[in-house]
Design a protein around this motif. Sequence first.
Motif, PDB file in Angstrom:
ATOM      1  N   ASP A  10       0.805  -1.224   0.000  1.00 26.38           N
ATOM      2  CA  ASP A  10       0.000   0.000   0.000  1.00 26.38           C
ATOM      3  C   ASP A  10       0.838   1.275   0.000  1.00 26.38           C
ATOM      4  O   ASP A  10       0.289   2.372  -0.016  1.00 26.38           O
ATOM      5  N   GLY A  11       2.150   1.145   0.024  1.00 25.89           N
ATOM      6  CA  GLY A  11       3.021   2.310  -0.019  1.00 25.89           C
ATOM      7  C   GLY A  11       3.237   2.973   1.322  1.00 25.89           C
ATOM      8  O   GLY A  11       4.118   3.822   1.469  1.00 25.89           O
ATOM      9  N   ALA A  12       2.450   2.618   2.316  1.00 27.63           N
ATOM     10  CA  ALA A  12       2.545   3.260   3.623  1.00 27.63           C
ATOM     11  C   ALA A  12       3.900   2.999   4.267  1.00 27.63           C
ATOM     12  O   ALA A  12       4.356   1.859   4.326  1.00 27.63           O
ATOM     13  N   GLU A  13       4.533   4.059   4.713  1.00 27.94           N
ATOM     14  CA  GLU A  13       5.763   4.009   5.505  1.00 27.94           C
ATOM     15  C   GLU A  13       6.978   3.509   4.736  1.00 27.94           C
ATOM     16  O   GLU A  13       8.064   3.370   5.321  1.00 27.94           O
ATOM     17  N   LEU A  14       6.869   3.253   3.443  1.00 27.91           N
ATOM     18  CA  LEU A  14       8.004   2.672   2.721  1.00 27.91           C
ATOM     19  C   LEU A  14       9.185   3.633   2.690  1.00 27.91           C
ATOM     20  O   LEU A  14      10.323   3.225   2.955  1.00 27.91           O
ATOM     21  N   ALA A  15       8.954   4.884   2.344  1.00 32.01           N
ATOM     22  CA  ALA A  15      10.057   5.838   2.272  1.00 32.01           C
ATOM     23  C   ALA A  15      10.701   6.034   3.640  1.00 32.01           C
ATOM     24  O   ALA A  15      11.934   6.100   3.764  1.00 32.01           O
ATOM     25  N   GLU A  16       9.873   6.123   4.679  1.00 32.17           N
ATOM     26  CA  GLU A  16      10.405   6.283   6.032  1.00 32.17           C
ATOM     27  C   GLU A  16      11.233   5.073   6.435  1.00 32.17           C
ATOM     28  O   GLU A  16      12.326   5.193   7.011  1.00 32.17           O
ATOM     29  N   ALA A  17      10.716   3.875   6.140  1.00 31.40           N
ATOM     30  CA  ALA A  17      11.434   2.652   6.493  1.00 31.40           C
ATOM     31  C   ALA A  17      12.759   2.563   5.741  1.00 31.40           C
ATOM     32  O   ALA A  17      13.784   2.179   6.315  1.00 31.40           O
ATOM     33  N   ALA A  18      12.750   2.915   4.454  1.00 26.86           N
ATOM     34  CA  ALA A  18      13.980   2.883   3.670  1.00 26.86           C
ATOM     35  C   ALA A  18      15.006   3.857   4.236  1.00 26.86           C
ATOM     36  O   ALA A  18      16.205   3.557   4.303  1.00 26.86           O
ATOM     37  N   GLY A  19      14.535   5.022   4.673  1.00 29.27           N
ATOM     38  CA  GLY A  19      15.442   5.992   5.276  1.00 29.27           C
ATOM     39  C   GLY A  19      16.045   5.482   6.575  1.00 29.27           C
ATOM     40  O   GLY A  19      17.239   5.702   6.845  1.00 29.27           O
ATOM     41  N   GLU A  20      15.243   4.801   7.370  1.00 27.53           N
ATOM     42  CA  GLU A  20      15.749   4.251   8.628  1.00 27.53           C
ATOM     43  C   GLU A  20      16.784   3.157   8.374  1.00 27.53           C
ATOM     44  O   GLU A  20      17.822   3.105   9.051  1.00 27.53           O
ATOM     45  N   LEU A  21      16.505   2.294   7.405  1.00 23.41           N
ATOM     46  CA  LEU A  21      17.462   1.239   7.103  1.00 23.41           C
ATOM     47  C   LEU A  21      18.755   1.841   6.551  1.00 23.41           C
ATOM     48  O   LEU A  21      19.858   1.428   6.926  1.00 23.41           O
ATOM     49  N   GLN A  22      18.632   2.810   5.682  1.00 23.00           N
ATOM     50  CA  GLN A  22      19.829   3.470   5.149  1.00 23.00           C
ATOM     51  C   GLN A  22      20.662   4.084   6.274  1.00 23.00           C
ATOM     52  O   GLN A  22      21.893   3.990   6.276  1.00 23.00           O
ATOM     53  N   ALA A  23      20.000   4.690   7.249  1.00 26.02           N
ATOM     54  CA  ALA A  23      20.713   5.307   8.364  1.00 26.02           C
ATOM     55  C   ALA A  23      21.446   4.266   9.219  1.00 26.02           C
ATOM     56  O   ALA A  23      22.527   4.544   9.749  1.00 26.02           O
ATOM     57  N   LEU A  24      20.874   3.071   9.353  1.00 26.46           N
ATOM     58  CA  LEU A  24      21.551   2.012  10.096  1.00 26.46           C
ATOM     59  C   LEU A  24      22.734   1.441   9.323  1.00 26.46           C
ATOM     60  O   LEU A  24      23.763   1.079   9.913  1.00 26.46           O
ATOM     61  N   LEU A  25      22.594   1.363   8.001  1.00 21.41           N
ATOM     62  CA  LEU A  25      23.650   0.772   7.174  1.00 21.41           C
ATOM     63  C   LEU A  25      24.817   1.723   6.916  1.00 21.41           C
ATOM     64  O   LEU A  25      25.979   1.300   6.851  1.00 21.41           O
ATOM     65  N   ALA A  26      24.522   3.008   6.744  1.00 19.75           N
ATOM     66  CA  ALA A  26      25.519   3.966   6.247  1.00 19.75           C
ATOM     67  C   ALA A  26      26.795   4.040   7.077  1.00 19.75           C
ATOM     68  O   ALA A  26      27.898   4.086   6.504  1.00 19.75           O
ATOM     69  N   PRO A  27      26.734   4.045   8.423  1.00 18.33           N
ATOM     70  CA  PRO A  27      27.984   4.150   9.190  1.00 18.33           C
ATOM     71  C   PRO A  27      28.907   2.941   9.042  1.00 18.33           C
ATOM     72  O   PRO A  27      30.079   3.013   9.414  1.00 18.33           O
ATOM     73  N   HIS A  28      28.370   1.853   8.508  1.00 11.21           N
ATOM     74  CA  HIS A  28      29.140   0.607   8.427  1.00 11.21           C
ATOM     75  C   HIS A  28      29.292   0.130   6.981  1.00 11.21           C
ATOM     76  O   HIS A  28      29.555  -1.041   6.733  1.00 11.21           O
ATOM     77  N   SER A  29      29.109   1.039   6.028  1.00 11.42           N
ATOM     78  CA  SER A  29      29.211   0.719   4.606  1.00 11.42           C
ATOM     79  C   SER A  29      29.964   1.834   3.899  1.00 11.42           C
ATOM     80  O   SER A  29      29.965   2.989   4.349  1.00 11.42           O
ATOM     81  N   THR A  30      30.584   1.494   2.797  1.00  8.24           N
ATOM     82  CA  THR A  30      31.250   2.505   1.987  1.00  8.24           C
ATOM     83  C   THR A  30      30.237   3.365   1.259  1.00  8.24           C
ATOM     84  O   THR A  30      30.410   4.576   1.103  1.00  8.24           O
ATOM     85  N   GLU A  31      29.158   2.739   0.800  1.00 11.09           N
ATOM     86  CA  GLU A  31      28.125   3.432   0.023  1.00 11.09           C
ATOM     87  C   GLU A  31      26.803   2.718   0.188  1.00 11.09           C
ATOM     88  O   GLU A  31      26.760   1.479   0.234  1.00 11.09           O
ATOM     89  N   VAL A  32      25.718   3.475   0.298  1.00 13.01           N
ATOM     90  CA  VAL A  32      24.369   2.905   0.315  1.00 13.01           C
ATOM     91  C   VAL A  32      23.503   3.703  -0.661  1.00 13.01           C
ATOM     92  O   VAL A  32      23.308   4.900  -0.492  1.00 13.01           O
ATOM     93  N   ALA A  33      23.016   3.026  -1.694  1.00 12.91           N
ATOM     94  CA  ALA A  33      22.161   3.666  -2.695  1.00 12.91           C
ATOM     95  C   ALA A  33      20.746   3.123  -2.575  1.00 12.91           C
ATOM     96  O   ALA A  33      20.549   1.930  -2.282  1.00 12.91           O
ATOM     97  N   VAL A  34      19.772   3.973  -2.813  1.00 11.81           N
ATOM     98  CA  VAL A  34      18.357   3.604  -2.666  1.00 11.81           C
ATOM     99  C   VAL A  34      17.635   3.831  -3.969  1.00 11.81           C
ATOM    100  O   VAL A  34      17.778   4.878  -4.607  1.00 11.81           O
ATOM    101  N   ARG A  35      16.829   2.842  -4.377  1.00  7.79           N
ATOM    102  CA  ARG A  35      15.963   2.961  -5.539  1.00  7.79           C
ATOM    103  C   ARG A  35      14.597   2.418  -5.163  1.00  7.79           C
ATOM    104  O   ARG A  35      14.458   1.648  -4.216  1.00  7.79           O
ATOM    105  N   HIS A  36      13.581   2.789  -5.950  1.00  9.99           N
ATOM    106  CA  HIS A  36      12.214   2.319  -5.693  1.00  9.99           C
ATOM    107  C   HIS A  36      11.645   1.670  -6.937  1.00  9.99           C
ATOM    108  O   HIS A  36      11.834   2.163  -8.055  1.00  9.99           O
ATOM    109  N   LEU A  37      10.934   0.559  -6.743  1.00  9.89           N
ATOM    110  CA  LEU A  37      10.226  -0.137  -7.816  1.00  9.89           C
ATOM    111  C   LEU A  37       8.723  -0.013  -7.593  1.00  9.89           C
ATOM    112  O   LEU A  37       8.273   0.030  -6.448  1.00  9.89           O
ATOM    113  N   GLY A  38       7.978  -0.017  -8.685  1.00 12.45           N
ATOM    114  CA  GLY A  38       6.526   0.014  -8.588  1.00 12.45           C
ATOM    115  C   GLY A  38       5.976   1.413  -8.472  1.00 12.45           C
ATOM    116  O   GLY A  38       6.683   2.409  -8.447  1.00 12.45           O
TER     117      GLY A  38
END
Length: 223
Positions: free
Chosen positions: A195-223
């Motif tokens: 339903d699209g609900a909270e997807l962008a927020e959730a992706a942002g939260e996951l990116q924030a958890l990954l970024a300090p421990h990764s060289t690069e984190v890129a985000v794309r959306h399908l659908g």
Amino acid sequence: MTVPHLHPDVAAAFPAARIAVLTARGVRADRPWPATEAALARLEARTAAGEWRPADEHDPRIAAWHTAYRAFGTNPRRIRPSVDALGRRLAKQGALPRINPAVDSYNAVSVRHALPAGAFDLAAVDGPVEIRFADGTEHFTPLGEPDTTEHPKPGEVVYADAAGILTRHWNHRDAHRTRVTARATDVLFVLETMDGAELAEAAGELQALLAPHSTEVAVRHLG
């Protein structure tokens, strides 16, 4: 950047499906991730205190996946969407599993936002990844069962690459071959919604958890 392809037939059958894809390079999951552990601990503490409960099948976000499962011939009360099973585990046991920081990160985001999530070690992926209907001839080896071979049913939605099936029942279970261990350095994460609900927020939260421990984190959306 590796981005799964949503087959037109699946997109037509499930027009509400939306998927956030995060590609993390240079992941360092062989050491503690304090923010991830804190996110898991907060969910467990709030559950224990009765302040919050994980979404169940009566929540519209989970119910939408139950409807999708039934549409491709899977009984969602017997074979549950990953987030449904994970939420039930937290509600019953009061704790979420600790696998490794990369997996723990998407589990925390998944349960908090009631979105199915998964990940694949890109070093083990063979060619492009497609979300499509199974034809019944493919092979699947379940996570944790390297000596087991299953055959998805025709019409079942799966993630697949050139070497075989990466998930069964869309997001019920991942394959052993592409499992994410603490040694994985390039990882493809997915967050899914009907339903699209909270997807962008959730992706942002996951990116924030990954970024300090990764060289690069890129985000794309399908659908």
